[in-house]
Design a protein around this motif. Structure first.
Motif, mmCIF file in Angstrom:
data_model
loop_
_atom_site.group_PDB
_atom_site.id
_atom_site.type_symbol
_atom_site.label_atom_id
_atom_site.label_comp_id
_atom_site.label_asym_id
_atom_site.label_seq_id
_atom_site.Cartn_x
_atom_site.Cartn_y
_atom_site.Cartn_z
ATOM 1 N N LEU A 50 0.823 -1.213 0.000
ATOM 2 C CA LEU A 50 0.000 0.000 0.000
ATOM 3 C C LEU A 50 0.858 1.264 0.000
ATOM 4 O O LEU A 50 0.523 2.247 -0.661
ATOM 5 C CB LEU A 50 -0.952 -0.008 1.192
ATOM 6 C CG LEU A 50 -2.044 -1.082 1.134
ATOM 7 C CD1 LEU A 50 -2.818 -1.134 2.448
ATOM 8 C CD2 LEU A 50 -2.969 -0.852 -0.047
ATOM 9 N N ALA A 51 1.976 1.238 0.723
ATOM 10 C CA ALA A 51 2.894 2.375 0.705
ATOM 11 C C ALA A 51 3.454 2.569 -0.702
ATOM 12 O O ALA A 51 3.582 3.704 -1.180
ATOM 13 C CB ALA A 51 4.034 2.159 1.705
ATOM 14 N N GLY A 52 3.772 1.468 -1.383
ATOM 15 C CA GLY A 52 4.274 1.542 -2.754
ATOM 16 C C GLY A 52 3.240 2.108 -3.715
ATOM 17 O O GLY A 52 3.574 2.888 -4.617
ATOM 18 N N VAL A 53 1.976 1.726 -3.531
ATOM 19 C CA VAL A 53 0.906 2.276 -4.367
ATOM 20 C C VAL A 53 0.813 3.784 -4.158
ATOM 21 O O VAL A 53 0.722 4.552 -5.131
ATOM 22 C CB VAL A 53 -0.452 1.588 -4.067
ATOM 23 C CG1 VAL A 53 -1.607 2.334 -4.704
ATOM 24 C CG2 VAL A 53 -0.431 0.131 -4.526
ATOM 25 N N CYS A 54 0.843 4.208 -2.905
ATOM 26 C CA CYS A 54 0.797 5.647 -2.617
ATOM 27 C C CYS A 54 1.991 6.352 -3.250
ATOM 28 O O CYS A 54 1.848 7.418 -3.855
ATOM 29 C CB CYS A 54 0.786 5.893 -1.114
ATOM 30 S SG CYS A 54 -0.722 5.377 -0.282
ATOM 31 N N GLY A 55 3.174 5.760 -3.135
ATOM 32 C CA GLY A 55 4.367 6.344 -3.735
ATOM 33 C C GLY A 55 4.258 6.432 -5.242
ATOM 34 O O GLY A 55 4.678 7.426 -5.858
#
Length: 124
Positions: A50-55
């Motif tokens: 999820l952090a990667g998607v946000c990034g």
């Protein structure tokens, strides 16, 4: 004086995505030494995803802007769907990272590798 904050944000975001990929790759590699299918590891991988998607949302929308202050106020998202302001995507990226890394590190510090279901072959 030139404002480099937007360029710095992109560099920072690309670095973070690399960190998330490395952490998940490390988890996958570590699973060769034992069963890492426990809830802590699944939680960590999910949060890093999820952090990667946000990034990715943050980074992919930067080229459309020339001002950092304007960018933070702009609603951005994926596939041209404006979902949240950029500043909230940035906040969510950091929240997901810390939600993912904190339980993994605490479990390792408190319980060692046994927290992840790993039985060392050669205990010291």
């Amino acid at each position: 004086m030139q404002d480099n904050r937007l360029t710095n944000l992109l560099t920072y975001t690309v670095f973070h995505i690399g960190v998330y990929i490395s952490l998940v790759s490390g988890f996958i590699a570590a699973s060769a030494f034992g069963d890492l299918s426990g809830i802590i590891m699944k939680w960590g991988v999910g949060c890093f995803f999820l952090a990667g998607v946000c990034g990715a949302v943050i980074g992919s929308n930067i080229p459309d802007h020339t001002s950092y202050d304007e960018y933070l106020k702009k609603h951005i998202g994926f596939w041209n769907i404006e979902i949240l302001k950029a500043k909230y995507w940035i906040t969510l990226e950091h929240i997901f990272f810390w939600l993912g890394i904190t339980p993994v590190v605490l479990a390792f510090i408190i319980c060692g590798v046994s927290a992840f279901g790993v039985k060392p072959n050669n205990p010291l």
